[in-house]
Write a protein that holds these residues in place. Structure first.
Motif, PDB file in Angstrom:
ATOM      1  N   UNK A  25       0.945  -1.109  -0.098  1.00 24.26           N
ATOM      2  CA  UNK A  25       0.021  -0.153  -0.193  1.00 24.26           C
ATOM      3  C   UNK A  25       0.750   1.316  -0.017  1.00 24.26           C
ATOM      4  N   UNK A  26       0.671   2.054  -0.832  1.00 25.46           N
ATOM      5  CA  UNK A  26       1.352   3.256  -0.928  1.00 25.46           C
ATOM      6  C   UNK A  26       0.213   4.357  -0.896  1.00 25.46           C
ATOM      7  N   UNK A  27       0.175   5.251   0.240  1.00 20.10           N
ATOM      8  CA  UNK A  27      -1.052   6.062   0.459  1.00 20.10           C
ATOM      9  C   UNK A  27      -0.851   7.265  -0.563  1.00 20.10           C
ATOM     10  N   UNK A  28       0.176   7.414  -1.366  1.00 16.39           N
ATOM     11  CA  UNK A  28       0.118   8.450  -2.368  1.00 16.39           C
ATOM     12  C   UNK A  28      -0.376   8.313  -3.735  1.00 16.39           C
ATOM     13  N   UNK A  29      -0.487   6.902  -4.014  1.00 24.03           N
ATOM     14  CA  UNK A  29      -1.037   6.007  -5.191  1.00 24.03           C
ATOM     15  C   UNK A  29      -2.317   5.431  -5.087  1.00 24.03           C
ATOM     16  N   UNK A  30      -2.204   4.414  -3.980  1.00 21.34           N
ATOM     17  CA  UNK A  30      -3.360   3.361  -3.955  1.00 21.34           C
ATOM     18  C   UNK A  30      -4.454   4.004  -2.997  1.00 21.34           C
ATOM     19  N   UNK A  31      -5.509   3.373  -3.343  1.00 18.69           N
ATOM     20  CA  UNK A  31      -6.760   3.758  -2.768  1.00 18.69           C
ATOM     21  C   UNK A  31      -7.191   2.412  -1.578  1.00 18.69           C
ATOM     22  N   UNK A  32      -6.465   1.417  -1.586  1.00 14.03           N
ATOM     23  CA  UNK A  32      -6.912   0.251  -0.810  1.00 14.03           C
ATOM     24  C   UNK A  32      -5.434  -0.502  -0.588  1.00 14.03           C
ATOM     25  N   UNK A  33      -5.500  -1.206   0.456  1.00 11.08           N
ATOM     26  CA  UNK A  33      -4.509  -2.377   0.540  1.00 11.08           C
ATOM     27  C   UNK A  33      -4.616  -3.445  -0.389  1.00 11.08           C
ATOM     28  N   UNK A  34      -3.519  -4.033  -0.910  1.00 14.47           N
ATOM     29  CA  UNK A  34      -3.346  -5.042  -1.588  1.00 14.47           C
ATOM     30  C   UNK A  34      -2.533  -6.096  -1.060  1.00 14.47           C
ATOM     31  N   UNK A  35      -2.821  -7.483  -1.244  1.00 16.59           N
ATOM     32  CA  UNK A  35      -1.711  -8.476  -0.755  1.00 16.59           C
ATOM     33  C   UNK A  35      -0.909  -9.195  -2.114  1.00 16.59           C
ATOM     34  N   UNK A  36       0.170  -9.329  -2.005  1.00 17.27           N
ATOM     35  CA  UNK A  36       1.026 -10.186  -2.948  1.00 17.27           C
ATOM     36  C   UNK A  36       1.444 -11.557  -2.164  1.00 17.27           C
ATOM     37  N   UNK A  37       1.204 -12.524  -2.970  1.00 16.28           N
ATOM     38  CA  UNK A  37       1.485 -13.843  -2.523  1.00 16.28           C
ATOM     39  C   UNK A  37       2.890 -14.276  -2.996  1.00 16.28           C
TER      40      UNK A  37
END
Lengths: 251, 144
Positions: A25-37
């Motif tokens: 999650x990057x608060x400057x670009x992303x609207x929500x948290x994502x998960x990477x596996x």
């Protein structure tokens, strides 16, 4: 005739693999948290921090994570691991008993990026309770080279001086989950650490600071702070003992 | 700064009882029973105010509490009242520093002294006493 395996051979277990889910999650670009596996192999002694660094080295170097000492001393690598706040360097994958390890940034701290959070508020509240000895005779002269203290007096606060300011207690606290102005278990435990110190004369000053609507009275003794503390500080105990002073239970 | 900016868990995290043992369950039950008793108190004031409508109005309102739903609600109120009282005494003593252990040099694996067996026993006692009181209330109300 069968051979008796040596201790070294007994301890040699084959590498196992788990799925490491890392919050991005990057608060400057992303609207929500994502998960990477990521699928990684681990040994019995592999810590979550080592697994994250493995991913960072071989799969995704952009993952933001704060760490330093790797031995639960600096308090940098606090994060939510499988739903609970823990130090990544102090948590072995093998002790989590799960094939999926999810790592997220600590709750109740603003996110800088991915797993790294801002500590400004924690340091501000820590500073607010005057985390130093207040004493009129602070100048050391040749006659008074040190403030003497008995082992019993030391026992009163030594536990609370183990705090490494990792922020796990603030992340687990149910009051911190809703109240942005709450001073928090870390700072309150540190207030007790200095109030209980026989060399300190700042008790009244500190009690006045925490006697606030967003101060010590917002603690409801849920005890989650003590359960997640990686250094055995037990902030819940310190806070209740401190409140004992304020309620007149202790002198 | 918004709640999202601050990355706060919010009420969902505050009331989640699954991660931190029985102490957090007691924390949730204390809040739920407190809110429930507040709702009952408001309802009770409204109920008793019906006496201003005279005997007929009073009796009509009282009949609501004699229904199956009324009995079930009263049984829950009894359980909430007992739990809130017993757990409240435990929490008040804890707030005064009573029964939270003594400061000592911690040893690994750092089991917190404040989360000791006395407080756990207090929580379980509050739950068990609330259940017994509720069952007794149900027996009295439905045993008529």
């Amino acid at each position: 005739m069968g051979q008796i395996p040596s201790m070294a051979e007994e301890n040699m277990t084959p590498s196992q693999s788990i799925t490491l889910r890392i919050a991005k999650y990057n608060p400057e670009h992303d609207s929500a948290k994502k998960f990477m596996d990521f699928t990684i192999t681990y040994e019995r002694w592999t810590t979550v921090l080592e697994a994250i660094l493995e991913v960072k080295k071989h799969f995704d170097h952009s993952i933001a994570v704060r760490y330093s000492c790797r031995q639960a001393t600096c308090g940098s690598c606090g994060m939510i691991i499988n739903g609970k706040p823990r130090l990544a360097c102090f948590t072995k994958i093998s002790e989590l008993n799960s094939n999926v390890i999810t790592v997220e940034p600590m709750n109740n701290f603003p996110i800088i990026r991915d797993l790294a959070v801002k500590f400004e508020r924690l340091f501000d509240t820590h500073h607010k309770v005057k985390p130093y000895l207040i004493h009129d005779d602070t100048e050391i002269t040749s006659d008074t080279k040190e403030f003497l203290q008995s082992p019993e007096e030391l026992e009163q606060y030594i536990q609370f001086s183990n705090c490494i300011k990792c922020g796990l207690c603030n992340s687990a606290c149910p009051t911190m989950a809703t109240d942005s102005s709450f001073v928090g278990p870390q700072a309150l435990a540190q207030a007790y650490r200095y109030v209980a110190d026989s060399r300190d004369k700042g008790k009244d000053q500190r009690l006045k600071i925490i006697d606030d609507s967003h101060g010590i009275w917002r603690c409801h003794f849920a005890g989650s702070c003590s359960q997640v503390c990686p250094k055995g500080v037990d902030p819940a105990m310190g806070i209740q003992l401190l409140r004992g002073y304020m309620l007149g239970f202790r002198s | 700064m918004t709640n999202q900016d601050e990355h706060k868990e919010g009420i969902g995290g505050m009331i989640n009882p699954r991660r931190y043992g029985i102490e957090r369950v007691a924390y949730l039950l204390m809040r739920l029973s407190g809110l429930g008793l507040l709702a009952y108190f408001i309802g009770h004031i409204y109920e008793t105010s019906s006496i201003l409508k005279g005997e007929i109005g009073w009796n009509e309102f009282l009949e609501i509490t004699q229904t199956t739903e009324g009995h079930a609600i009263l049984a829950i109120v009894i359980a909430m009242c007992v739990f809130h009282t017993v757990n409240g005494i435990r929490v008040m003593l804890g707030h005064g520093g009573v029964g939270v252990g003594k400061p000592a040099r911690p040893d690994y694996p750092y089991i917190p002294a404040s989360q000791n067996i006395r407080h756990k026993m207090g929580i379980y006692s509050a739950i068990i006493l609330a259940a017994i009181a509720m069952l007794y209330g149900l027996a009295v109300m439905f045993g008529e």
